[in-house]
Design a protein around this motif. Sequence first.
Motif, short mmCIF file in Angstrom:
data_model
loop_
_atom_site.label_atom_id
_atom_site.label_comp_id
_atom_site.label_asym_id
_atom_site.label_seq_id
_atom_site.Cartn_x
_atom_site.Cartn_y
_atom_site.Cartn_z
N PRO A 114 -15.63 -1.69 -11.02
CA PRO A 114 -15.01 -2.96 -10.57
C PRO A 114 -15.08 -4.04 -11.63
CG PRO A 114 -17.03 -2.48 -9.32
CD PRO A 114 -16.71 -1.26 -10.12
N THR A 115 -16.16 -4.08 -12.42
CA THR A 115 -16.30 -5.13 -13.42
C THR A 115 -15.20 -5.05 -14.46
OG1 THR A 115 -18.68 -5.11 -13.08
CG2 THR A 115 -17.91 -6.14 -15.09
N TYR A 118 -11.29 -4.70 -12.02
CA TYR A 118 -10.80 -5.67 -11.03
C TYR A 118 -10.85 -7.07 -11.60
CZ TYR A 118 -11.72 -1.86 -7.70
OH TYR A 118 -11.76 -0.66 -7.04
N ASP A 120 -11.83 -10.83 -11.44
CA ASP A 120 -12.95 -11.43 -10.72
C ASP A 120 -12.47 -12.58 -9.85
OD1 ASP A 120 -15.31 -12.09 -9.66
OD2 ASP A 120 -16.36 -12.44 -11.54
N ASP A 121 -12.16 -12.25 -8.60
CA ASP A 121 -11.71 -13.27 -7.64
C ASP A 121 -12.87 -13.65 -6.73
OD1 ASP A 121 -12.11 -10.94 -6.33
OD2 ASP A 121 -10.11 -10.80 -5.44
N GLY A 122 -14.09 -13.36 -7.22
CA GLY A 122 -15.28 -13.65 -6.42
C GLY A 122 -15.86 -12.39 -5.81
N SER A 123 -15.05 -11.30 -5.79
CA SER A 123 -15.51 -10.08 -5.12
C SER A 123 -16.55 -9.32 -5.95
CB SER A 123 -14.31 -9.18 -4.82
OG SER A 123 -13.67 -8.86 -6.03
N LEU A 124 -16.75 -9.77 -7.20
CA LEU A 124 -17.72 -9.06 -8.03
C LEU A 124 -19.14 -9.60 -7.84
CD1 LEU A 124 -15.75 -8.56 -11.37
CD2 LEU A 124 -16.07 -6.98 -9.48
N LYS A 126 -21.19 -9.44 -5.32
CA LYS A 126 -22.14 -8.50 -4.70
C LYS A 126 -22.56 -7.39 -5.67
CE LYS A 126 -21.60 -9.43 0.13
NZ LYS A 126 -20.91 -9.12 1.36
#
Length: 209
Positions: A114-115, A118, A120-124, A126
Amino acid sequence: MLQLYFSPMACSLASRIALMEVGVDARYHQVHLTTKTVATDDGDFRGISSKGAVPVLVLENGERLTESAAVLQYIADLKPERGLAPAPGNADRYRLQEWLSFVGTEIHKAFLFPTFWYEDDGSLAKPRARIGQTLSVPAAHLADREFLVGSSFTVADAHLAWALMLLRPAGVDIAQWPSLKAYLQRMQARPAVREAIATEMALRKAVAA
Ligand SMILES: N[C@@H](CCC(=O)N[C@@H](CS)C(=O)NCC(=O)O)C(=O)O
């Protein structure tokens, strides 16, 4: 001859390291992961593997093997005398699979993937909060051991060394775990590992240029 579909510094680096550690020649095909094309002929990579992900190892009989854990064990078993995997049936073989699975799921898919893939819309947040706890597991294991499994280098070390190399570009300072930092330095000092990294870094720069 075996063929490896790879992308520079992606998880397929572990397979390249394994091939070089066992001393088996292969033909290497570079893949552009964003366009899903094969660099040499612009061919459709999804035609090679519907997963669209590296590594893909093409075996001598033409079959295609995917998933790092399977590919790495296949390569190790080509030359059992090199000791890159404990023999099937040996209790340590399950330890090897335990670590291959841990690196592939808990470090690679839960954090690195994910790093790097994706936005980084804040979902990273966690995955970032969790990675410290995850890395404390191999850090504790390696505090008094040179290698992940047994007393010599295995394909699990190739897999973990690759994952640890990506921590810095992912914004994680490995110095928080002195045992992991020392381990990575040991792994990177191995001639096969050094050569594999040099080859892929040169290809990466060529792509970026
Ligand atoms: N479960 C697979 C994951 C493979 C994987 O995610 N590879 C990445 C590179 S590190 C990739 O090719 N990603 C492209 C994509 O998934 O679209 C394995 O362990 O081999």
